[in-house]
Design an enzyme around this catalytic site. Structure first.
Site, PDB file in Angstrom:
ATOM      1  N   SER A  27       0.832  -1.209   0.000  1.00  0.00           N
ATOM      2  CA  SER A  27       0.000   0.000   0.000  1.00  0.00           C
ATOM      3  C   SER A  27       0.867   1.260   0.000  1.00  0.00           C
ATOM      4  O   SER A  27       0.366   2.361  -0.184  1.00  0.00           O
ATOM      5  CB  SER A  27      -0.927   0.005   1.211  1.00  0.00           C
ATOM      6  OG  SER A  27      -0.173   0.032   2.404  1.00  0.00           O
ATOM      7  N   CYS A  28       2.167   1.092   0.212  1.00  0.00           N
ATOM      8  CA  CYS A  28       3.101   2.230   0.125  1.00  0.00           C
ATOM      9  C   CYS A  28       3.095   2.795  -1.292  1.00  0.00           C
ATOM     10  O   CYS A  28       2.638   2.141  -2.227  1.00  0.00           O
ATOM     11  CB  CYS A  28       4.536   1.765   0.403  1.00  0.00           C
ATOM     12  SG  CYS A  28       4.858   1.249   2.076  1.00  0.00           S
ATOM     13  N   VAL A  29       3.635   3.990  -1.449  1.00  0.00           N
ATOM     14  CA  VAL A  29       3.905   4.474  -2.801  1.00  0.00           C
ATOM     15  C   VAL A  29       5.390   4.800  -2.942  1.00  0.00           C
ATOM     16  O   VAL A  29       6.016   5.290  -1.999  1.00  0.00           O
ATOM     17  CB  VAL A  29       3.091   5.728  -3.212  1.00  0.00           C
ATOM     18  CG1 VAL A  29       1.660   5.401  -3.475  1.00  0.00           C
ATOM     19  CG2 VAL A  29       3.268   6.851  -2.255  1.00  0.00           C
ATOM     20  N   ALA A  46       7.330   5.857   0.453  1.00  0.00           N
ATOM     21  CA  ALA A  46       6.569   6.430   1.573  1.00  0.00           C
ATOM     22  C   ALA A  46       5.451   5.497   2.027  1.00  0.00           C
ATOM     23  O   ALA A  46       4.849   4.783   1.226  1.00  0.00           O
ATOM     24  CB  ALA A  46       5.991   7.779   1.168  1.00  0.00           C
ATOM     25  N   GLY A  91       0.490   1.698  -3.957  1.00  0.00           N
ATOM     26  CA  GLY A  91      -0.880   1.999  -3.545  1.00  0.00           C
ATOM     27  C   GLY A  91      -1.837   0.825  -3.699  1.00  0.00           C
ATOM     28  O   GLY A  91      -3.024   1.012  -3.924  1.00  0.00           O
TER      29      GLY A  91
END
Lengths: 149, 208
Positions: A27-29, A46, A91
């Site tokens: 789910s990080c980008v 992030a 994401g």
């Protein structure tokens, strides 16, 4: 030439034939910024959308703060701010029914911040239910994305 | 939790899950649990690299606190257990979904039993939610859990879970994390922790 791994909460800058890599992107980008003329790029991994909304974690864990840090680092390395273009990866939503869509929020935060900074998004590979790994080549500005499953 | 309580929880859960899985499979499955202690998430590196392929069953927990129970199956364990549960007979195109369903069921049995025993032992009311499963790299899956639960402590109770169907053995890992403000109290709990004798009194009281 060097290969640098960018972990969660980190920002790295590469020049020439450097390769910036990052894995375990759920789910990080991961956001990359690139100045084609200088062949200089930066990449950030992030975890959360907005620094002002989160707990006391290091800044680069947040999308908006990480983009600020990348811009500052690139300019310090000689890149021209108005030539920067961006790519966004990640994401995903790894669990079908769990959570409040943190992945989508991360992507939205990245797009909003880049728009506010007048940086064009020239490529994206976002959403879905699978994790990703990326390799960013600062010689070409190309970014390859792989999914293991 | 004291060492005695951790061992008691592990022993109760092992007995329950061995019976449940043996009944489910129609074969004698033995489950052993060994709690290796409370570790920092960052110390899980030697056990799991971010790029390791895993199946993770997540069970959200609410009640007196908020947290998650995660049963992490390395790829080999996930493949073996899902093959056992599906009998290796899956329709083409349905393999992944059936395998995930099988893994989720095993995760539900193990994590559910552990949470129940842990709840009884620590005197902490824990409500288990419907489990979910994700199959990907450890780093990808954990990033969502860490991102979603930024209020959770990075202190994680780690328990090794060994599934034995002789002559084969497979390992999985049960991770338990709670909110920052509750984590220390729950893992370090002594004053409210119940001993096996206390539990017996509670049970006797209920049956009486």
């Amino acid at each position: 030439m060097g290969t640098m791994n960018v972990s969660v909460g980190q920002v790295s800058v590469g020049k020439g034939s450097d390769i910036l890599t990052s894995s375990g992107i759920g789910s990080c980008v991961v956001v990359s910024l690139y100045d084609r003329m200088q062949r200089t790029g930066a990449m950030a991994h992030a975890l959360l959308p907005l620094a002002s909304a989160g707990a006391a974690l290091p800044d680069a864990k947040y999308v908006d703060a990480a983009i600020d840090a990348m811009i500052a680092e690139l300019v310090a390395h000689g890149a021209a701010r108005d030539r920067l273009v961006a790519k966004i990866v990640g994401g995903a939503n790894m669990f079908a029914d769990f959570g409040s869509g943190i992945g989508a929020k991360n992507v939205a935060a990245a797009k909003e911040k880049l728009k506010a900074e007048s940086i064009e998004v020239v490529g994206e590979c976002v959403g879905g239910v699978l994790g990703r790994s990326v390799e960013f080549c600062t010689a070409s500005g190309g970014m390859s994305v792989t999914q293991r499953f | 939790m004291s060492t005695v309580n951790v061992v008691t929880v592990a022993s109760e859960v092992a007995a329950h899950t061995s019976r449940a899985l043996s009944s489910l499979l129609g074969k004698q499955v033995r489950v052993l649990l060994q709690t290796t202690g409370v570790k920092k998430v960052t110390e899980l590196g030697p056990t799991f690299s971010p790029d390791e392929a895993v199946a993770i069953v997540l069970m959200r927990v609410t009640g007196d606190t908020e947290g998650v129970a995660l049963l992490v199956f390395p790829r080999a364990t996930a493949d073996a257990i899902s093959a056992l549960l599906t009998g290796g007979r899956t329709e083409r195109g349905q393999t992944m979904e059936m395998a995930k369903s099988a893994i989720k069921e095993v995760g539900n049995i193990v994590a559910g039993a552990y949470l129940t025993a842990f709840s009884n032992m620590t005197g902490t009311r824990l409500i288990e939610h419907v489990p979910e499963v994700a199959c990907d790299t450890f780093g990808s899956v954990m990033s969502q859990i860490v991102g979603q639960f930024s209020t959770l402590s990075t202190n994680v109770l780690v328990t090794e879970v060994q599934f034995s169907l002789l002559p084969d053995h497979w390992l999985a890992y049960l991770l338990l994390a709670f909110k920052w403000e509750d984590s220390h109290r729950i893992f370090g709990l002594r004053e409210n922790a119940r001993t096996p004798e206390d539990l017996e009194k509670v049970r006797a009281g209920r049956s009486g």
